[in-house]
Design an enzyme around this catalytic site. Structure first.
Site, PDB file in Angstrom:
ATOM      1  CG  ASN A 156      -1.810   1.145   1.358  1.00 29.57           C
ATOM      2  OD1 ASN A 156      -1.738   2.077   0.554  1.00 29.57           O
ATOM      3  ND2 ASN A 156      -2.675   1.117   2.355  1.00 29.57           N
TER       4      ASN A 156
ATOM      5  NE  ARG B  12      -5.846   2.075  -0.228  1.00 31.11           N
ATOM      6  CZ  ARG B  12      -5.669   3.271   0.311  1.00 31.11           C
ATOM      7  NH1 ARG B  12      -4.521   3.586   0.851  1.00 31.11           N
ATOM      8  NH2 ARG B  12      -6.648   4.145   0.329  1.00 31.11           N
TER       9      ARG B  12
ATOM     10  CG  HIS C 288     -12.924   4.678   2.810  1.00 36.51           C
ATOM     11  ND1 HIS C 288     -13.500   5.817   3.316  1.00 36.51           N
ATOM     12  CD2 HIS C 288     -11.639   4.694   3.223  1.00 36.51           C
ATOM     13  CE1 HIS C 288     -12.596   6.495   4.006  1.00 36.51           C
ATOM     14  NE2 HIS C 288     -11.452   5.829   3.966  1.00 36.51           N
TER      15      HIS C 288
ATOM     16  NE  ARG D 267      -8.838  13.938   2.749  1.00 36.45           N
ATOM     17  CZ  ARG D 267      -8.689  12.611   2.866  1.00 36.45           C
ATOM     18  NH1 ARG D 267      -9.617  11.881   3.435  1.00 36.45           N
ATOM     19  NH2 ARG D 267      -7.618  12.032   2.374  1.00 36.45           N
TER      20      ARG D 267
ATOM     21  CD  GLU E  17      -9.280  -0.332   3.839  1.00 34.78           C
ATOM     22  OE1 GLU E  17      -8.920  -0.046   4.999  1.00 34.78           O
ATOM     23  OE2 GLU E  17      -9.376   0.511   2.942  1.00 34.78           O
TER      24      GLU E  17
END
Ligand code: ADP
Length: 396
Positions: free
Chosen positions: A9, A88, A177, A237, A382
């Site tokens: 990743n 990923r 996601h 964010r 994940e």
């Protein structure tokens, strides 16, 4: 059995990796290379319960993968079990609606989407390039954060802007996601039989956070947009707000568009409101010691998450299940309760006792008896999904 997968990743300044064995059920080794691009970068390996960290001689993604290869050469028993590598990939644009084995055409496709994820795509491509060079015999797969949401209808994924911007530049909602949502959808179907034929809401709440509606196993709407900035308030964010605010910030602070956007991506959310931290746990501790700004930040997070759950729920016929996942969703009873307090109009409620005493890392139904919606805590995974996709692609 020989079925280990190296999951890679690549972030913009980090590279997380893990080797999963036994159909992804067992993590043999995991680690992270951090602060890539600086001269203080490090790499750490966790193996058989012990963690080793070392300084990276060169702080690049290439060098980090070289270190993983060197580690594997020193551990032939693990190396011998390896059958593939799963990468990923954050953005697959409209090109990729499922995971694929990597070849030149796939690399070109990822390259074509790079303008949509300018921080991540170059790192992914570097990770793929060096992995192909260092592990020439191993099949490698790309697993996209966006692909699960390619099932959204046009009415849901289009922005109401002049359509040439979509036609010429592919400006639309993509959502992220997706690997986590696909995992949750499949895991839920194992514990709640028939849920793959029902309406499911999921709140993936980590440092990045989003909501998703899953209708009969397929994503029907999600809160993130062309970038992960849209939707929920997150760690740093802002989430959705009036886009005019960007020009107000630019003018008020004499900033470029990119600098103003940086404020919304990196200095807002929980961090911006609390003026303390982006970390939920830190804020809960501060709130308990009486910090009112920490409480305000957490309560705003709850309100906004509830709003975006209600928003994506408009694509479902019924809300049969609501799942909390991600570091916050799995661990913060305060926020789960706060979010559900704002969903009473949808007849969603939880049992406070079950919510507060939920054991860490386990699947639990925390619904209140009087409500129709089953509310679950399901830890996401994940890496497992990436490993399973890679195994399945290799076997076909
Ligand atoms: P990322 O998006 O980086 O993968 P994670 O899913 O790991 O993020 O979630 C990180 C968030 O989860 C942080 O805000 C952290 O404070 C929060 N978190 C983890 N454990 C707890 C806990 N026990 N209580 C409250 N928040 C927690």
């Amino acid at each position: 059995m020989k079925d280990s997968i190296l999951v890679i990743n690549c972030g913009s300044s980090s590279l997380k990796f893990a080797i999963l064995a036994n159909a992804g059920q067992e993590t043999l080794m995991e680690g992270i290379a951090e602060q890539l691009g600086s001269n203080t970068s490090t790499i750490s390996f966790k193996y058989q319960g012990e963690k080793h960290q070392k300084k990276l001689a060169v702080g690049s993604h290439e060098f980090a993968v070289k270190e993983i290869k060197a580690w594997l050469d020193l551990h032939p028993k693990v190396n011998d079990l390896l059958v593939g590598i799963g990468h990923r990939i954050v953005h697959g644009g409209e090109t990729f609606n499922q995971s694929v084995l990597i070849n030149q055409e796939v690399i070109n496709g990822i390259q074509e989407c790079a303008n949509l994820a300018p921080l991540h795509s170059p790192a992914h491509l570097k990770g793929i390039d060096i992995s192909l060079a260092l592990f020439p015999g191993l099949p490698q797969a790309a697993v996209f954060d966006t692909s699960f949401h390619q099932s959204l209808s046009k009415e849901q994924f289009l922005y109401p802007i002049p359509m040439d911007l979509y036609r010429d530049y592919h400006f639309r909602k993509y959502g992220f996601h997706g690997t986590s949502y696909r995992y949750i959808s499949q895991r839920l179907a194992q514990v709640a039989k028939g849920s793959d034929q029902q309406g499911v809401l999921v709140a993936h709440l980590g440092n990045g956070a989003s909501t998703c509606a899953i209708n009969k196993g397929k994503s029907s709407d999600t809160s993130m947009g062309i970038t992960p900035l849209e939707g929920l308030m997150m760690g740093t964010r802002s989430g959705s707000l009036d886009p005019s605010l960007l020009t107000f910030i630019m003018k008020a602070k004499h900033l470029s568009a990119d600098e103003a956007l940086d404020i919304l991506n990196k200095k807002s959310g929980l961090l911006g409101v609390s003026e303390l931290s982006n970390d939920c746990r830190t804020l809960e501790e501060a709130m308990e010691s009486g910090d009112s700004k920490a409480k305000l930040a957490l309560d705003m997070f709850a309100v906004r998450t509830a709003k975006h759950l209600a928003s994506v729920a408009t694509t479902l016929d019924s809300i049969d299940h609501l799942v909390f996942t991600g570091g916050i969703g799995e661990n913060s009873s305060y926020l789960r309760q706060g979010i559900c307090n704002h969903l009473k109009a949808l007849n969603i409620g939880i049992n406070s006792n079950l919510n507060e005493n939920a054991p860490r890392g386990e699947i639990l139904n925390i619904s209140a008896k009087s409500n129709n919606t089953n509310v679950w805590i399901i830890p996401t995974n994940e890496e497992l999904m990436i490993a399973l996709d890679t195994i399945s692609l290799i076997q076909h």
